[in-house]
Design an enzyme around this catalytic site. Structure first.
Site, mmCIF file in Angstrom:
data_model
loop_
_atom_site.group_PDB
_atom_site.id
_atom_site.type_symbol
_atom_site.label_atom_id
_atom_site.label_comp_id
_atom_site.label_asym_id
_atom_site.label_seq_id
_atom_site.Cartn_x
_atom_site.Cartn_y
_atom_site.Cartn_z
ATOM 1 N N ARG A 192 4.700 -12.922 4.952
ATOM 2 C CA ARG A 192 3.683 -13.316 3.962
ATOM 3 C C ARG A 192 4.290 -14.054 2.775
ATOM 4 O O ARG A 192 3.562 -14.661 1.992
ATOM 5 C CB ARG A 192 2.853 -12.099 3.509
ATOM 6 N N ASN A 215 -3.508 -8.073 3.898
ATOM 7 C CA ASN A 215 -2.347 -8.891 3.534
ATOM 8 C C ASN A 215 -1.178 -8.598 4.478
ATOM 9 O O ASN A 215 -0.587 -9.504 5.056
ATOM 10 C CB ASN A 215 -1.909 -8.615 2.089
ATOM 11 N N ASP A 216 -0.874 -7.316 4.625
ATOM 12 C CA ASP A 216 0.214 -6.960 5.535
ATOM 13 C C ASP A 216 -0.235 -7.026 6.991
ATOM 14 O O ASP A 216 0.530 -7.442 7.858
ATOM 15 C CB ASP A 216 0.734 -5.557 5.212
ATOM 16 N N ARG A 233 -3.024 4.678 -4.060
ATOM 17 C CA ARG A 233 -2.095 4.502 -2.938
ATOM 18 C C ARG A 233 -0.740 5.079 -3.327
ATOM 19 O O ARG A 233 -0.220 4.778 -4.408
ATOM 20 C CB ARG A 233 -1.940 3.015 -2.619
ATOM 21 N N CYS A 254 -8.954 -3.336 1.456
ATOM 22 C CA CYS A 254 -8.439 -3.613 0.112
ATOM 23 C C CYS A 254 -7.497 -4.805 0.091
ATOM 24 O O CYS A 254 -6.891 -5.097 -0.934
ATOM 25 C CB CYS A 254 -7.773 -2.379 -0.480
ATOM 26 N N GLU A 295 -2.516 -1.338 8.155
ATOM 27 C CA GLU A 295 -1.855 -2.616 7.894
ATOM 28 C C GLU A 295 -0.716 -2.895 8.862
ATOM 29 O O GLU A 295 0.001 -3.874 8.714
ATOM 30 C CB GLU A 295 -1.402 -2.719 6.440
ATOM 31 N N HIS A 301 -0.397 -22.920 -23.444
ATOM 32 C CA HIS A 301 -0.976 -21.600 -23.678
ATOM 33 C C HIS A 301 -2.413 -21.681 -24.170
ATOM 34 O O HIS A 301 -3.226 -20.811 -23.885
ATOM 35 C CB HIS A 301 -0.103 -20.812 -24.659
ATOM 36 N N ARG A 360 -2.489 0.405 -7.112
ATOM 37 C CA ARG A 360 -1.113 0.204 -6.648
ATOM 38 C C ARG A 360 -0.182 0.949 -7.600
ATOM 39 O O ARG A 360 -0.002 0.533 -8.745
ATOM 40 C CB ARG A 360 -0.765 -1.286 -6.646
HETATM 41 C C1 PEP Z 1 -2.387 -5.262 1.937
HETATM 42 O O1 PEP Z 1 -1.314 -5.271 2.549
HETATM 43 O O2 PEP Z 1 -3.428 -5.846 2.327
HETATM 44 C C2 PEP Z 1 -2.486 -4.566 0.652
HETATM 45 C C3 PEP Z 1 -3.631 -4.427 0.030
HETATM 46 O O3 PEP Z 1 -1.334 -4.086 0.115
HETATM 47 P P1 PEP Z 1 -0.238 -4.969 -0.645
HETATM 48 O O4 PEP Z 1 -0.778 -6.344 -0.806
HETATM 49 O O5 PEP Z 1 -0.004 -4.251 -1.935
HETATM 50 O O6 PEP Z 1 0.925 -4.869 0.307
HETATM 51 MG MG MG Z 2 0.248 -3.832 2.074
#
Ligand code: PEP
Ligand code: MG
Length: 659
Positions: free
Chosen positions: A580, A569-570, A448, A617, A546, A305, A412
């Protein structure tokens, strides 16, 4: 009732995740156990949980017995499958909820060959950076119990004294937690220590020893030593480091029992190097961290820590020096290299000059980025590129503002739903969104709507069992099927829009009707609020891009919404058909794959042609190697973890001057 799952908690159920898991478990009446390899422990004891040494990607079973067993299993499995699900008031800093990355793996402490005649000590490189400064030796005296055997009639009183001491330590830690000057990361660490202080494993053992006639101080020292030894014996270096936490907590309880105060770190001079055999994480978290130039310790490693706190505050640290720490007791000046793990005692002129130059260069680099905090980056044609923050709770506002965020590009809302045992009320949501809007006004805050699905269930919504939750009832799909939940959120957002620049975006959109149906609900909510006389205001409605479907209908979608925000990301997982969360296909999960970059470009073109804002994002938005390409495609908003903001601004500013 029991259910098995694969643990997705990064690095397993170590201190803070264990604390969260326990907190979640304690919210249920049922007896709850976690089972690994046939061994079952109470899910309500963080020490026992940590000692089970559950690692990421291991299979475990959650077993519950009682009135709310189904809900308990659902919630705990939800947390194990999605670590973010357990985030609470003591959540970690940073968008991903992970700790600052540990530097090089631990090296066994050894004496390094003196390269230049200056004695060098080698320890564990625990927090990067270099520092040179006056030595501040912190060697509080060892605590020893009186070692007196209690008479039978003294036992009850000694038990009371011990319970009182535990309560005092907990109350102190609670007070520290209640103060606003702790960072979110430090808060999580202190919360984990507080849990150790109250854990049955420790208190039960101490009470057993007192019952057998030991005095309380001796009992605490012995019990802490036993539990610390258990932690040291586990084949996991992260858990080994918890042994120090147990000793630190034991020490605090003993100090209260003895009526003594810990030696204070309050007097440490500006820029001094803190030298100690061991420092309790609690003491360090409360110390004047801004004044500490570096930390050198006999105990600790890269995952202790102390290391985590040092890294999150940018303090260079060399830990794990072992007995060699004693060579620093009388040092006047110390130079430390947190990258290589070296410590130089009373450096000669050449070493001093070398360190001073390196410290200056590092400070210059940091300062160089800092100047971008207030920069409004523009493209060569003068168009402003908004560099905004991704956050998931009000506690992260400060870090975002400190970094120079131009608003929030992704709030989020899942965490708001997941951190409670029931669905958040409209009032509570309105309060949260309003606070956010006020904090960043006049910049926009893009909230969101609930992006939740079978992969991350929450209390209050029953999800069907799904073969492929990522392709299932999640995000906007679930919300449109549950207007009772969705309208509560939309009403809260309309109410919050009075207080600032709120924008709303929909996750997981795959067809235009999802937008038109949402818009109808927004209008319904606005009409209700008007009839009720509740102040409210309109907001821009946008969508996340996405899904491949959203990319392919982007030109038509762009006519229906005020903005796009690309969720890489998605989008990457769906374009590449690569889960993912599945490490086996991690290589395919690459945003730079030409297929994903083409999808991003198609989206940008559609948005630009329709004259709406196109932002991003997903994680890729903060990557300096990709930002120039995104800006050239026409993106005008990039939202990222606060830690990436200044570098992103610098990258965009450099593009403008290149022209
Ligand atoms: C994404 O999918 O890029 C995103 C920003 O949403 P999350 O990562 O919360 O699914
Ligand atoms: Mg997403």
């Amino acid at each position: 009732m029991e259910r098995s799952t694969i643990v997705r908690v990064h690095e397993g159920l170590h201190a803070r995740p264990a604390t969260r898991f326990v907190k979640l478990a304690k919210g249920f009446e049922s007896d709850v156990e976690l089972v690994k390899d046939g061994k079952a422990v109470s899910a309500k004891s963080s020490v026992k949980l940590m000692l089970l040494a559950v690692k990421e990607n291991q299979e475990v079973t959650v077993r519950a017995n009682g009135a709310d067993a189904i809900e308990a299993v659902e919630a705990l499995i939800g947390y194990l499958e999605n670590p973010r699900a357990g985030l609470d008031d003591e959540h970690e800093a940073g968008e991903s909820g992970s700790e600052p990355a540990a530097p090089a793996p631990e090296a066994a402490p050894q004496a390094a060959a003196p390269a230049d005649g200056t004695p060098k000590l080698q320890g564990v490189a625990a927090s990067e950076g270099v520092a040179i400064g006056l030595a501040f030796a912190h060697f509080p005296p060892e605590i020893a119990g009186p070692g007196r055997r209690l008479q039978a009639d003294e036992i009850e009183g000694e038990l009371e004294r011990f319970r009182g001491a535990v309560a005092t330590v907990q109350a102190r830690m609670d007070r520290t937690l209640a103060e606003n000057n702790l960072s979110a990361g430090d808060r999580g660490i202190v919360a984990a220590l507080r849990d150790i202080a109250a854990d049955d494993s420790l208190t039960g053992e101490v009470e057993r020893l007192i019952g057998g006639g030991d005095d309380a101080v001796s009992a605490v020292i012995a019990a802490a030593a036993t539990i610390a030894a258990d932690f040291s014996a586990v084949d996991d270096h992260y858990l080994n480091a918890r042994a120090d936490d147990v000793h630190a907590v034991g020490r605090q309880i003993c100090l209260v029992l003895l009526g003594q105060d810990e030696v204070s770190l309050e007097t440490i001079p500006q820029g001094a190097i803190l030298i100690a055999d061991d420092i309790g994480a609690w003491d360090l978290a409360r110390a004047p961290l801004k004044r500490i130039g570096g930390v050198v310790c006999g105990h600790g490693g890269a995952t202790s820590h102390i290391a985590i706190i040092a890294r999150s505050h940018g303090i260079p640290a060399v830990l794990g020096l072992g007995d060699k720490i004693n060579e620093l007791r009388g040092a006047r000046e110390v130079a430390i290299d947190g990258n290589g793990g070296h410590v130089i005692v009373d450096p000669d002129d050449a070493t001093r000059a070398d360190f001073t130059r390196r410290v200056d260069a590092a400070a210059q680099e940091r300062a160089g980025l800092k100047v971008f905090k207030g920069v409004t980056p523009t493209r060569a044609d003068g168009t402003v590129i908004e560099v905004a923050a991704n956050i998931g709770s009000l506690e992260e506002i400060e870090a975002a503002q400190e970094a120079g965020a131009m608003g929030v590009g992704l709030f989020r809302t899942e965490l708001l739903f997941m951190r409670h045992m029931h669905l958040p009320s409209e009032d509570m949501q309105a309060e949260t969104y309003s606070a956010l809007a006020k904090a960043f006004a006049p910049h926009s805050v893009i909230v969101r709507t609930l992006d939740i699905g079978g992969d991350k269930p929450i209390a209050g919504i029953e999800f069907p069992d799904e073969e492929n939750p990522f392709l299932g009832w999640r995000g906007i799909r679930m919300c449109l099927d549950r207007p009772d939940i969705f309208k509560r959120q939309l009403r809260a957002l309309l109410r919050a829009a009075v207080h600032g620049n709120i924008k709303v975006m929909l996750p997981m959109v795959s067809e235009i009707s999802e937008v038109t149906r949402t818009r109808a609900l927004v209008e319904e909510c606005a009409a209700e609020l008007k009839a009720e006389g509740v102040p409210h205001a309109g907001f821009d409605l946008g969508v996340m891009i996405e899904t491949p479907a959203a990319v392919l209908v982007a030109p038509a979608l762009a006519k229906e919404v005020a903005f796009f925000s690309i969720g890489t990301n998605d989008l990457t997982q769906y374009v590449m058909a690569a889960d993912r969360l599945n490490p086996t296909v991690a290589k395919l999960n690459d945003v730079t794959n030409p297929a994903v970059m083409a999808a991003i470009e198609l989206t940008a073109k559609a948005g630009v042609a329709a004259g709406i804002m196109v932002g991003m994002c997903g994680e890729a938005a903060g990557r300096p190697d990709l930002i120039p390409a995104f800006v050239k495609m026409g993106l005008t908003e990039l939202s990222m973890s606060p830690a990436s903001i200044q570098r992103a601004k610098k990258t965009i500013a450099a593009m403008a001057t290149e022209k």
